[in-house]
Scaffold this motif. Structure first.
Motif, short mmCIF file in Angstrom:
data_model
loop_
_atom_site.label_atom_id
_atom_site.label_comp_id
_atom_site.label_asym_id
_atom_site.label_seq_id
_atom_site.Cartn_x
_atom_site.Cartn_y
_atom_site.Cartn_z
N ALA A 84 0.77 -0.57 0.26
CA ALA A 84 -0.10 -0.23 -0.28
C ALA A 84 0.49 1.22 -0.10
O ALA A 84 0.28 1.86 -0.53
CB ALA A 84 -0.78 0.07 1.31
N ILE A 85 2.38 1.35 0.89
CA ILE A 85 2.82 2.35 0.25
C ILE A 85 3.16 2.65 -0.90
O ILE A 85 3.19 4.05 -0.99
CB ILE A 85 4.12 2.28 1.46
CG1 ILE A 85 3.60 2.46 2.76
CG2 ILE A 85 5.36 3.09 1.28
CD1 ILE A 85 4.57 1.63 4.15
N PRO A 86 3.99 1.88 -1.86
CA PRO A 86 4.18 2.44 -3.24
C PRO A 86 3.11 2.83 -3.37
O PRO A 86 2.60 4.30 -4.73
CB PRO A 86 4.71 1.62 -3.86
CG PRO A 86 4.52 0.23 -2.74
CD PRO A 86 4.30 1.02 -1.51
N LEU A 89 2.32 6.93 -2.93
CA LEU A 89 3.72 7.77 -3.32
C LEU A 89 2.35 7.50 -4.84
O LEU A 89 2.89 8.70 -4.99
CB LEU A 89 5.13 6.89 -3.39
CG LEU A 89 5.34 5.85 -2.55
CD1 LEU A 89 6.59 5.98 -2.83
CD2 LEU A 89 5.72 7.48 -1.66
N ILE A 90 2.00 6.64 -5.51
CA ILE A 90 1.25 7.23 -7.14
C ILE A 90 0.31 7.97 -6.25
O ILE A 90 -0.47 9.36 -7.48
CB ILE A 90 0.97 6.12 -7.52
CG1 ILE A 90 2.21 4.93 -7.56
CG2 ILE A 90 0.29 6.27 -8.70
CD1 ILE A 90 1.81 3.57 -8.57
N SER A 91 -1.02 7.70 -4.92
CA SER A 91 -2.10 7.85 -5.42
C SER A 91 -2.15 9.99 -4.52
O SER A 91 -3.15 10.07 -4.96
CB SER A 91 -2.56 7.06 -3.94
OG SER A 91 -2.92 6.20 -5.12
N GLY A 149 -4.15 1.25 1.17
CA GLY A 149 -4.08 2.58 0.29
C GLY A 149 -4.44 3.72 0.02
O GLY A 149 -3.78 5.03 0.15
N LYS A 150 -6.11 3.72 0.33
CA LYS A 150 -7.03 4.92 0.77
C LYS A 150 -6.72 5.93 1.93
O LYS A 150 -6.91 6.95 1.84
CB LYS A 150 -8.64 4.52 0.47
CG LYS A 150 -9.49 5.34 0.86
CD LYS A 150 -10.63 4.81 0.36
CE LYS A 150 -11.84 6.56 0.36
NZ LYS A 150 -11.66 7.15 2.10
N LEU A 151 -6.67 4.76 2.74
CA LEU A 151 -6.24 5.53 3.98
C LEU A 151 -5.43 6.18 3.89
O LEU A 151 -4.69 7.40 4.54
CB LEU A 151 -7.08 4.57 5.14
CG LEU A 151 -8.07 3.91 5.50
CD1 LEU A 151 -7.92 3.28 6.58
CD2 LEU A 151 -8.65 4.52 5.81
#
Length: 258
Positions: A84-86, A89-91, A149-151
């Motif tokens: 979720a961390i990478p 970085l995109i989101s 990823g959202k959070l």
């Protein structure tokens, strides 16, 4: 004045309409099949659990399967936390101010991944990799990549940009600001979110066995189908105790991270 009242009560009217529609469109014909003897049989079995199933050394007892369920949830959450961390970085739009389309694509990926429940992913992965705990790990991991990823993205976008601007002003590049300013600010919150989702994953993993993805779900569905309510009772009791202990432990860790 009338327009103000309409705007105020319009959401309430919509909610009432939805509730009424739900109430009157549900088929209640199966209610007639419920009998007092059936309720008595179910409740009697649930409150007289089969204690012999707690541990028998076979690896298919309650303790062994609960430990397997916890392991499935833990590995799935670890997988989701790492990946979720990478995706974050995109989101995060504040990392792509010059190209907002990248952050929109990242958020779209998050929305797609979290759109399907773990049970749907479990059915898919059971077909792909075969029944067993690995399918459960993948199901929880993929779903929670989207959730975390959202959070994570929301936390990254809400952080204080003042320190980042200060470092940039003295010549720091993107990765230096990332590792020395952004991550130190958000990492405690990220870990707290991961612990919270580990709790959720334990509950989810307890049901994934229903479709062959390992854990305590399989013996529970077999016990329900065979109407062995005493065995269902001890399984539910074990799940309740496990979730309570994990909630207490992770709650303590989250307070330490604040």
């Amino acid at each position: 004045m009338s327009n103000v009242k309409v705007k105020r009560y319009f959401p309430i009217v919509i909610v009432v309409i939805i509730i009424l529609y739900s109430v009157f469109t549900i088929d209640y014909s199966s209610v007639s099949d419920i009998s007092f003897n059936m309720i008595k049989s179910v409740m009697g079995g649930l409150f007289q659990p089969d204690w012999s199933f707690v541990y028998d050394g076979s690896g298919e007892d309650l303790i062994s399967l609960l430990l397997l369920t916890i392991c499935i949830a833990f590995l799935g959450t670890v997988l989701a936390t790492i990946l979720a961390i990478p995706l974050t970085l995109i989101s995060a739009h504040n990392l792509w101010k010059s190209n907002i389309i990248v952050s929109k694509i990242g958020k779209f990926v998050c929305n797609v991944l979290r759109a399907f429940p773990e049970l749907v992913y479990a059915i898919i992965f059971v077909k792909m990799v075969g029944p067993g705990p690995f399918a459960g790990v993948l199901a929880i991991g993929v779903h929670q990549i989207g959730m975390l990823g959202k959070l994570y993205t929301e936390e990254m976008e809400a952080m204080d940009e003042g320190l980042v601007e200060s470092m940039t002003a003295v010549g720091a590049n993107f990765w230096q600001t990332m590792f020395y300013t952004r991550f130190p600010q958000v990492m405690p919150t990220y870990m707290s979110l991961s612990l919270n989702h580990f709790e959720i994953a334990v509950r989810s993993a307890a049901t994934l066995g229903l479709v062959g993805a390992g854990g305590i779900g399989a013996p529970m569905i077999f016990a329900i189908q065979s109407r062995a309510w005493d065995k269902v009772g001890i399984i539910l009791f074990g799940i309740i105790i496990t979730v309570f202990v994990i909630d207490t432990f992770t709650g303590y860790l989250r307070k330490k991270l604040q």
